[in-house]
Write a protein that holds these residues in place. Sequence first.
Motif, PDB file in Angstrom:
ATOM      1  N   ALA A  99       0.811  -1.221   0.000  1.00 52.79           N
ATOM      2  CA  ALA A  99       0.000   0.000   0.000  1.00 52.79           C
ATOM      3  C   ALA A  99       0.841   1.265   0.000  1.00 52.79           C
ATOM      4  O   ALA A  99       0.287   2.366  -0.012  1.00 52.79           O
ATOM      5  CB  ALA A  99      -0.933   0.005   1.219  1.00 52.79           C
ATOM      6  N   GLY A 100       2.159   1.136   0.023  1.00 54.76           N
ATOM      7  CA  GLY A 100       2.998   2.327   0.010  1.00 54.76           C
ATOM      8  C   GLY A 100       4.432   2.001   0.333  1.00 54.76           C
ATOM      9  O   GLY A 100       4.755   0.899   0.796  1.00 54.76           O
ATOM     10  N   THR A 101       5.291   2.970   0.071  1.00 55.48           N
ATOM     11  CA  THR A 101       6.709   2.803   0.366  1.00 55.48           C
ATOM     12  C   THR A 101       7.308   4.137   0.762  1.00 55.48           C
ATOM     13  O   THR A 101       6.771   5.203   0.439  1.00 55.48           O
ATOM     14  CB  THR A 101       7.466   2.233  -0.857  1.00 55.48           C
ATOM     15  OG1 THR A 101       8.825   2.003  -0.505  1.00 55.48           O
ATOM     16  CG2 THR A 101       7.418   3.198  -2.039  1.00 55.48           C
ATOM     17  N   VAL A 102       8.413   4.079   1.472  1.00 51.47           N
ATOM     18  CA  VAL A 102       9.162   5.263   1.868  1.00 51.47           C
ATOM     19  C   VAL A 102      10.605   4.821   2.107  1.00 51.47           C
ATOM     20  O   VAL A 102      10.853   3.639   2.347  1.00 51.47           O
ATOM     21  CB  VAL A 102       8.563   5.911   3.142  1.00 51.47           C
ATOM     22  CG1 VAL A 102       8.785   5.040   4.369  1.00 51.47           C
ATOM     23  CG2 VAL A 102       9.110   7.319   3.361  1.00 51.47           C
ATOM     24  N   ARG A 103      11.541   5.757   2.002  1.00 53.52           N
ATOM     25  CA  ARG A 103      12.925   5.399   2.299  1.00 53.52           C
ATOM     26  C   ARG A 103      13.512   6.405   3.281  1.00 53.52           C
ATOM     27  O   ARG A 103      13.086   7.555   3.364  1.00 53.52           O
ATOM     28  CB  ARG A 103      13.779   5.354   1.030  1.00 53.52           C
ATOM     29  CG  ARG A 103      14.087   6.716   0.437  1.00 53.52           C
ATOM     30  CD  ARG A 103      14.980   6.623  -0.785  1.00 53.52           C
ATOM     31  NE  ARG A 103      15.212   7.942  -1.362  1.00 53.52           N
ATOM     32  CZ  ARG A 103      15.811   8.162  -2.528  1.00 53.52           C
ATOM     33  NH1 ARG A 103      16.232   7.136  -3.253  1.00 53.52           N
ATOM     34  NH2 ARG A 103      15.980   9.385  -2.969  1.00 53.52           N
ATOM     35  N   ILE A 104      14.505   5.935   4.033  1.00 52.78           N
ATOM     36  CA  ILE A 104      15.241   6.766   4.967  1.00 52.78           C
ATOM     37  C   ILE A 104      16.669   6.834   4.463  1.00 52.78           C
ATOM     38  O   ILE A 104      17.399   5.837   4.487  1.00 52.78           O
ATOM     39  CB  ILE A 104      15.201   6.200   6.404  1.00 52.78           C
ATOM     40  CG1 ILE A 104      13.752   6.073   6.872  1.00 52.78           C
ATOM     41  CG2 ILE A 104      16.003   7.079   7.358  1.00 52.78           C
ATOM     42  CD1 ILE A 104      13.092   4.756   6.512  1.00 52.78           C
ATOM     43  N   GLU A 137      26.353  11.355  11.086  1.00 56.88           N
ATOM     44  CA  GLU A 137      25.704  10.100  11.466  1.00 56.88           C
ATOM     45  C   GLU A 137      24.400  10.320  12.237  1.00 56.88           C
ATOM     46  O   GLU A 137      23.665   9.375  12.510  1.00 56.88           O
ATOM     47  CB  GLU A 137      26.654   9.231  12.287  1.00 56.88           C
ATOM     48  CG  GLU A 137      27.009   9.776  13.657  1.00 56.88           C
ATOM     49  CD  GLU A 137      28.198  10.730  13.619  1.00 56.88           C
ATOM     50  OE1 GLU A 137      28.687  11.097  14.707  1.00 56.88           O
ATOM     51  OE2 GLU A 137      28.641  11.096  12.497  1.00 56.88           O
ATOM     52  N   GLN A 138      24.110  11.584  12.594  1.00 59.71           N
ATOM     53  CA  GLN A 138      22.899  11.871  13.357  1.00 59.71           C
ATOM     54  C   GLN A 138      21.768  12.428  12.502  1.00 59.71           C
ATOM     55  O   GLN A 138      20.702  12.742  13.010  1.00 59.71           O
ATOM     56  CB  GLN A 138      23.208  12.862  14.482  1.00 59.71           C
ATOM     57  CG  GLN A 138      24.042  12.297  15.605  1.00 59.71           C
ATOM     58  CD  GLN A 138      24.187  13.268  16.765  1.00 59.71           C
ATOM     59  OE1 GLN A 138      23.502  14.296  16.835  1.00 59.71           O
ATOM     60  NE2 GLN A 138      25.078  12.951  17.687  1.00 59.71           N
ATOM     61  N   ILE A 139      21.986  12.559  11.180  1.00 63.54           N
ATOM     62  CA  ILE A 139      20.951  13.128  10.323  1.00 63.54           C
ATOM     63  C   ILE A 139      20.478  12.112   9.283  1.00 63.54           C
ATOM     64  O   ILE A 139      21.171  11.148   8.959  1.00 63.54           O
ATOM     65  CB  ILE A 139      21.436  14.406   9.606  1.00 63.54           C
ATOM     66  CG1 ILE A 139      22.553  14.083   8.616  1.00 63.54           C
ATOM     67  CG2 ILE A 139      21.875  15.461  10.615  1.00 63.54           C
ATOM     68  CD1 ILE A 139      22.969  15.267   7.759  1.00 63.54           C
ATOM     69  N   CYS A 140      19.276  12.353   8.783  1.00 63.37           N
ATOM     70  CA  CYS A 140      18.733  11.525   7.712  1.00 63.37           C
ATOM     71  C   CYS A 140      17.699  12.341   6.959  1.00 63.37           C
ATOM     72  O   CYS A 140      17.338  13.454   7.365  1.00 63.37           O
ATOM     73  CB  CYS A 140      18.113  10.240   8.253  1.00 63.37           C
ATOM     74  SG  CYS A 140      16.515  10.491   9.059  1.00 63.37           S
ATOM     75  N   GLU A 141      17.214  11.764   5.874  1.00 66.60           N
ATOM     76  CA  GLU A 141      16.112  12.384   5.139  1.00 66.60           C
ATOM     77  C   GLU A 141      15.082  11.315   4.800  1.00 66.60           C
ATOM     78  O   GLU A 141      15.436  10.223   4.337  1.00 66.60           O
ATOM     79  CB  GLU A 141      16.603  13.052   3.860  1.00 66.60           C
ATOM     80  CG  GLU A 141      15.474  13.724   3.072  1.00 66.60           C
ATOM     81  CD  GLU A 141      15.957  14.529   1.883  1.00 66.60           C
ATOM     82  OE1 GLU A 141      15.115  14.878   1.030  1.00 66.60           O
ATOM     83  OE2 GLU A 141      17.168  14.802   1.789  1.00 66.60           O
ATOM     84  N   ILE A 142      13.832  11.637   5.032  1.00 66.26           N
ATOM     85  CA  ILE A 142      12.733  10.771   4.616  1.00 66.26           C
ATOM     86  C   ILE A 142      12.321  11.226   3.222  1.00 66.26           C
ATOM     87  O   ILE A 142      12.020  12.408   3.007  1.00 66.26           O
ATOM     88  CB  ILE A 142      11.547  10.872   5.583  1.00 66.26           C
ATOM     89  CG1 ILE A 142      11.953  10.364   6.971  1.00 66.26           C
ATOM     90  CG2 ILE A 142      10.360  10.077   5.055  1.00 66.26           C
ATOM     91  CD1 ILE A 142      10.878  10.556   8.025  1.00 66.26           C
ATOM     92  N   SER A 143      12.329  10.308   2.265  1.00 66.89           N
ATOM     93  CA  SER A 143      12.001  10.705   0.897  1.00 66.89           C
ATOM     94  C   SER A 143      11.349   9.562   0.134  1.00 66.89           C
ATOM     95  O   SER A 143      11.243   8.441   0.617  1.00 66.89           O
ATOM     96  CB  SER A 143      13.268  11.174   0.161  1.00 66.89           C
ATOM     97  OG  SER A 143      14.105  10.078  -0.188  1.00 66.89           O
ATOM     98  N   ARG A 144      10.924   9.899  -1.077  1.00 63.95           N
ATOM     99  CA  ARG A 144      10.304   8.947  -2.002  1.00 63.95           C
ATOM    100  C   ARG A 144       9.107   8.220  -1.384  1.00 63.95           C
ATOM    101  O   ARG A 144       8.894   7.024  -1.622  1.00 63.95           O
ATOM    102  CB  ARG A 144      11.318   7.932  -2.517  1.00 63.95           C
ATOM    103  CG  ARG A 144      12.278   8.476  -3.586  1.00 63.95           C
ATOM    104  CD  ARG A 144      11.492   8.954  -4.803  1.00 63.95           C
ATOM    105  NE  ARG A 144      12.333   9.165  -5.974  1.00 63.95           N
ATOM    106  CZ  ARG A 144      12.828  10.342  -6.336  1.00 63.95           C
ATOM    107  NH1 ARG A 144      12.585  11.423  -5.601  1.00 63.95           N
ATOM    108  NH2 ARG A 144      13.571  10.453  -7.430  1.00 63.95           N
ATOM    109  N   LEU A 145       8.302   8.957  -0.605  1.00 67.86           N
ATOM    110  CA  LEU A 145       7.053   8.383  -0.129  1.00 67.86           C
ATOM    111  C   LEU A 145       6.116   8.242  -1.323  1.00 67.86           C
ATOM    112  O   LEU A 145       5.910   9.196  -2.070  1.00 67.86           O
ATOM    113  CB  LEU A 145       6.422   9.267   0.946  1.00 67.86           C
ATOM    114  CG  LEU A 145       5.155   8.711   1.617  1.00 67.86           C
ATOM    115  CD1 LEU A 145       5.097   9.139   3.081  1.00 67.86           C
ATOM    116  CD2 LEU A 145       3.883   9.147   0.905  1.00 67.86           C
ATOM    117  N   ALA A 146       5.577   7.050  -1.509  1.00 76.88           N
ATOM    118  CA  ALA A 146       4.698   6.804  -2.652  1.00 76.88           C
ATOM    119  C   ALA A 146       3.601   5.834  -2.255  1.00 76.88           C
ATOM    120  O   ALA A 146       3.862   4.828  -1.599  1.00 76.88           O
ATOM    121  CB  ALA A 146       5.498   6.252  -3.832  1.00 76.88           C
ATOM    122  N   ILE A 147       2.377   6.150  -2.654  1.00 74.31           N
ATOM    123  CA  ILE A 147       1.216   5.309  -2.363  1.00 74.31           C
ATOM    124  C   ILE A 147       0.527   4.988  -3.683  1.00 74.31           C
ATOM    125  O   ILE A 147       0.151   5.905  -4.419  1.00 74.31           O
ATOM    126  CB  ILE A 147       0.235   6.015  -1.410  1.00 74.31           C
ATOM    127  CG1 ILE A 147       0.919   6.336  -0.084  1.00 74.31           C
ATOM    128  CG2 ILE A 147      -1.003   5.159  -1.175  1.00 74.31           C
ATOM    129  CD1 ILE A 147       0.117   7.244   0.819  1.00 74.31           C
TER     130      ILE A 147
END
Length: 272
Positions: A99-104, A137-147
């Motif tokens: 039903a969806g995906t996301v990456r960190i 090492e303490q940061i990230c980005e949430i991206s490519r959320l797709a439904i």
Amino acid sequence: MKSLRKYADRPIIGVFIRNILNFVVSRKANQISQHFSEYLHPVVAFSADLQAESYKIRHNVYCEELKFEELRGNYQETDDFDEHSTHCLIKHIPTGSYAGTVRIVRTQSADQLLPIEKYCISSIDEKSVHPSDFPREQICEISRLAIPAKFRKRATDKFNGSATGAINEHVYSERELRCFPFIAVGLYLSAASITLHHGIQHCFVMMEPRLARSLRFVGIPFQQVGPVVEYHGKRAPYYISRKLLMEGLSPGFKKMLQNIEKRIEVQFKRKS
């Protein structure tokens, strides 16, 4: 609900109204948490096969439907950031479909940029929080959320897009409908669970202001750190810390996060 919100800042009745709103949101969150557990399951895409499922969803949404990216011959949308990312899927339990995906996207060194650093760094206000403010090492980005479209409203919906939790009400049962508008929330809480697992403290994301408002209402207080720009649609840079997340979530959504965390931790343990 909207008629109550406009009075929430008035001194005399503000506290009373906010208490009502908090009660409604908390009660709704408990229902959502229960429905999410019943119908949806977070899946960390450790294997190549699961990652391929994620890339297929992204291709369907970003390349075929929204046309943000060029079509790929293998029907998988990928980029250089995938190699240092953790991918997560939401599985629809009754059908077994995703039903969806996301990456960190994570970064361990100065030469591993986050997407927001490579493409949108100028959109972050100079006086706002910035990725360079923290150890890599303490940061990230949430991206490519797709439904996928079948989990959203009809294709003619004016808010149609990859970052919406709307659903196709002609395909699924009434009981499920109360859960599916929060697929996006489930994806973000799944991403949050993965960042907590890795000990990441600071997260950035480019997203639609409308989605940010919805997430803030349910207690995920993303802070806008720059103006709206054209980047895969009208989007703005946002920031959230581990501290802000844990302080912002209502008890009901904290319960949902805890349930998702447990499911994800089991998968990390199996992998190790």
